[in-house]
Design an enzyme around this catalytic site. Structure first.
Site, PDB file in Angstrom:
ATOM      1  N   SER A  49      72.281  35.869 -77.480  1.00 18.76           N
ATOM      2  CA  SER A  49      74.018  35.638 -76.923  1.00 18.76           C
ATOM      3  C   SER A  49      74.954  36.657 -77.111  1.00 18.76           C
ATOM      4  O   SER A  49      74.928  37.144 -77.605  1.00 18.76           O
ATOM      5  CB  SER A  49      73.724  34.718 -78.408  1.00 18.76           C
ATOM      6  N   CYS A 133      73.013  27.675 -82.462  1.00 18.68           N
ATOM      7  CA  CYS A 133      73.384  28.908 -83.413  1.00 18.68           C
ATOM      8  C   CYS A 133      72.924  28.177 -84.918  1.00 18.68           C
ATOM      9  O   CYS A 133      74.380  27.163 -84.788  1.00 18.68           O
ATOM     10  CB  CYS A 133      73.746  29.533 -83.316  1.00 18.68           C
TER      11      CYS A 133
HETATM   12  C1  SIN Z   1      71.259  31.836 -83.150  1.00 20.61           C
HETATM   13  O1  SIN Z   1      70.583  31.323 -83.711  1.00 20.61           O
HETATM   14  O2  SIN Z   1      71.629  31.389 -81.699  1.00 20.61           O
HETATM   15  C2  SIN Z   1      71.802  33.141 -82.734  1.00 20.61           C
HETATM   16  C3  SIN Z   1      71.771  33.582 -84.647  1.00 20.61           C
HETATM   17  C4  SIN Z   1      72.378  34.677 -84.831  1.00 20.61           C
HETATM   18  O3  SIN Z   1      72.738  35.665 -83.584  1.00 20.61           O
HETATM   19  O4  SIN Z   1      72.994  34.590 -85.937  1.00 20.61           O
END
Ligand code: SIN
Length: 318
Positions: A49, A133
């Protein structure tokens, strides 16, 4: 001799040579790691992401292995879209035929809109809007938990991005069908269900949470029945038209077959890389193919939603 089953599928404007995709969050820091996933058999890659500006993420420990899966709380660490662009371009140069889906993380509607505009100029087939997230205060679930948030984030990305928009939904919402309908109204071409589930692990000897941030996102085999049920809910609702990508605990070909039969057109695989190694994508594809041959199916597409057809929704769980 029986012909080999057709494995190609189409999801929200993206053609895949087979239904097994690398999920966001694993092996996608760099072009090189995404290339390893493709060498391991992934039909497409979802990037980690990416936000507008660089994010440091959470302090360690951010990851713990559990008996039935994993708990992570990375906090969306990433170099920001401008710097990540070179990884996408490098990947694209080396593997021009493999679709790239850029995962977008925003903390406001304005950020999502800007991310959508920035993604437009990048060599990616689709974007995946992270509405799920569980490890952050402002983004992720903050959007995904209610239909208005889902709609506004997806709509914002859609305004700037003319190709495939996938919405990654959370199970942490009162009604995933309503969330999916909001994503469709916002312009989503595909729905991804689900992300990790909020969980916690406590070290009994230290009498404190294992992860520095306290809670984290639970992934791996333990969440498979829950993720599968969310796909089933979406596909059986009769209210959602966009193709569904299943995600959550998929480790074997038969797991993937279950998701396809529940109504997913493709699946994303992440945590299983830790269980079975980077070749897990080929292994799952081969296991799906072997199942199709054994059971006399001609294509992966043929089994999408088959369990729903056999057990009409009205008769299930009522
Ligand atoms: C996610 O769960 O979308 C990303 C996980 C994270 O970076 O904490």
């Amino acid at each position: 001799m029986m012909e080999r089953p057709v494995m190609e599928v189409e999801v929200g404007g993206v053609w895949l040579s087979h239904p097994v995709i690398l999920a966001s969050g694993v092996l996608n820091e760099t072009a090189a790691s995404m290339m390893r996933a493709v060498e391991g058999g992934a039909a497409a890659v979802v990037t980690k992401s990416i936000s507008l500006a660089e994010r440091e993420g959470h302090p360690n420990p951010t990851f713990v292995e559990l008996r039935t899966g994993y708990l992570n709380s990375m906090g969306v660490p990433n170099p920001g879209i401008e710097h990540y662009t070179k990884e996408i371009e490098r990947f694209r140069e080396e593997m021009p035929q493999v679709p790239v889906i850029l995962s977008l993380y925003g903390e406001s509607v304005e950020e999502f809109e800007e991310l959508g505009r920035a993604a437009r100029t990048l060599p990616v087939e689709a974007v995946e809007v992270n509405l799920s997230c569980p490890n952050v205060e402002e983004g992720g679930i903050a959007f995904g938990k209610d239909p208005d948030g889902v709609y506004s984030a997806v709509r914002a990305v859609r305004r700037g991005f003319p190709r495939g928009v996938w919405a990654k939904l959370t199970a942490h919402c009162p009604d995933i069908v309503e969330a999916a309908k909001a994503a469709e109204r916002g312009g989503a071409d595909a729905l991804v269900a689900i992300n990790t589930l909020k969980g916690i692990a406590i070290d009994p000897y230290l009498a404190m949470p294992v992860l520095a941030s306290g809670t984290g996102g639970y992934s791996g085999e333990g969440i498979k029945p829950l993720a599968l049920e969310k796909v089933w809910e979406l596909a059986s609702s009769g209210e959602v038209e966009a193709p569904i990508v299943g995600s959550g605990g998929i480790t074997t070909g038969l797991d993937a077959v279950e998701f396809l039969m529940a109504g997913a057109a493709a699946v994303e695989v992440g945590s299983a890389v830790r269980r079975r190694g980077v070749g897990v994508f080929s292994q799952i594809r081969e296991e799906i193919e072997a199942f199709l041959v054994e059971e006399g199916y001609g294509s992966a597409g043929e089994i999408v939603g088959l369990a729903l057809e056999r057990y009409p929704h009205e008769e299930v769980g009522e």
